[in-house]
Design an enzyme around this catalytic site. Sequence first.
Site, PDB file in Angstrom:
ATOM      1  N   GLN A  96      39.628   3.613 -12.164  1.00  0.00           N
ATOM      2  CA  GLN A  96      39.610   3.672 -13.638  1.00  0.00           C
ATOM      3  C   GLN A  96      40.744   2.867 -14.248  1.00  0.00           C
ATOM      4  O   GLN A  96      40.528   2.029 -15.125  1.00  0.00           O
ATOM      5  CB  GLN A  96      39.697   5.131 -14.106  1.00  0.00           C
ATOM      6  CG  GLN A  96      39.589   5.281 -15.620  1.00  0.00           C
ATOM      7  CD  GLN A  96      40.073   6.637 -16.128  1.00  0.00           C
ATOM      8  OE1 GLN A  96      40.770   7.376 -15.420  1.00  0.00           O
ATOM      9  NE2 GLN A  96      39.711   6.967 -17.350  1.00  0.00           N
ATOM     10  N   TYR A 147      46.750  17.502  -4.937  1.00  0.00           N
ATOM     11  CA  TYR A 147      47.065  16.282  -5.692  1.00  0.00           C
ATOM     12  C   TYR A 147      48.444  16.405  -6.346  1.00  0.00           C
ATOM     13  O   TYR A 147      49.279  15.506  -6.251  1.00  0.00           O
ATOM     14  CB  TYR A 147      45.971  16.075  -6.747  1.00  0.00           C
ATOM     15  CG  TYR A 147      46.210  14.963  -7.736  1.00  0.00           C
ATOM     16  CD1 TYR A 147      46.302  13.641  -7.327  1.00  0.00           C
ATOM     17  CD2 TYR A 147      46.313  15.229  -9.112  1.00  0.00           C
ATOM     18  CE1 TYR A 147      46.487  12.617  -8.246  1.00  0.00           C
ATOM     19  CE2 TYR A 147      46.487  14.217 -10.035  1.00  0.00           C
ATOM     20  CZ  TYR A 147      46.591  12.905  -9.594  1.00  0.00           C
ATOM     21  OH  TYR A 147      46.776  11.901 -10.495  1.00  0.00           O
TER      22      TYR A 147
HETATM   23  C1  AKB Z   1      43.209  14.184 -12.886  1.00  0.00           C
HETATM   24  O1  AKB Z   1      42.569  14.836 -13.738  1.00  0.00           O
HETATM   25  O2  AKB Z   1      43.281  14.510 -11.702  1.00  0.00           O
HETATM   26  C2  AKB Z   1      43.947  12.963 -13.349  1.00  0.00           C
HETATM   27  C3  AKB Z   1      45.360  13.260 -13.702  1.00  0.00           C
HETATM   28  C4  AKB Z   1      45.687  14.046 -14.909  1.00  0.00           C
HETATM   29  O3  AKB Z   1      46.250  12.855 -13.009  1.00  0.00           O
HETATM   30  N1  AKB Z   1      43.266  12.376 -14.466  1.00  0.00           N
END
Ligand code: AKB
Length: 321
Positions: free
Chosen positions: A14, A144
């Site tokens: 993106q 993440y």
């Molecule tokens: C996600 O939603 O994982 C990403 C971010 C906020 O890092 N867009």
Amino acid sequence: MSKQRVLITGATGQIGSELTIALRERYGKENVIAMGHRRKPSEVLESSGPYITGDVRDREKLEKIIKEYDIDTVYHMAAILSATGEKDPQLCWDVNVNGLYNLLEIARERNLRIFCPSSIAVFGPGTPKENTPQDTILTPTTMYGVTKVVGELLGEYYVQKYGVDVRGVRYPGIISSETLPGGGTTDYAVEMFYYAVKGERYTCFVKEDTVLPMMYMPDCIKSAIQLMEADFSKLKHHANFNITAMSFSAKELEEEIKKHIPDFSCEYKPDFRQKIAESWPRSIDDSCAREEWGWKPDYDLERMVKDMIEKLTKKYREGRL
Ligand code: AKB
């Protein structure tokens, strides 16, 4: 502007896809090498300058590419995002941490400059939710988020220990009209537009009162370039700047879209991503970025929605959506 030889990892993603085009306009198309992995590159990405495939986890190949193209600056956009990361945490760690570690080691040896984005995902339930401070509690509950905290700490470590030039911002949700995001929690804020423009009903995967910090793509690109062109000696922070442009609830976004497309309808059926969204801040204090390198966004909700609808409507009419 000094000459630069740039590599962009995650160039088909993106942000990477639009950043590549912007950097080619700025530094010359031959000086900006786009590297993708799984996603097919768009025609414009392939035809506007050098394009190669590569995996950030393959250090040997990464180093070969950096040598071959005489790279001095890397925008490291390759990452597994929050929702995909919860489906495959091991892959998320491997790509986000081992990929970055490979790059930092090459940067240490070859004196590269690195832009490595972080995210609002570094925050967690223990972090103040409103006007979240720059230096605060980082207790992410997603893999993440964990990898992004590690990335920030590794970046700062390489700055302090080896004098490597590493910089990064904590991106909020990014809204864009060119390439769809993949596997993030904030993806609903992009998907809603695509359904609205196509005249389809959208089922939103977070509750209507979910508020998150967001930013439009032109500001996202501007922030990366502006931070990379800032005077390094003036920076007190390096790889973890809070930045934001706007905050709104999913319902507020629906209402703003309806001002342009009154027939648009949206229902709300939260799934596992609701819990992730609730663990993140509602608004961000980005005063350190403003003070240290002059950050200031151009787009608020109203201006962003108008521009998104104009761009996507044009694409839809031309059969490109
Ligand atoms: C996600 O939603 O994982 C990403 C971010 C906020 O890092 N867009």
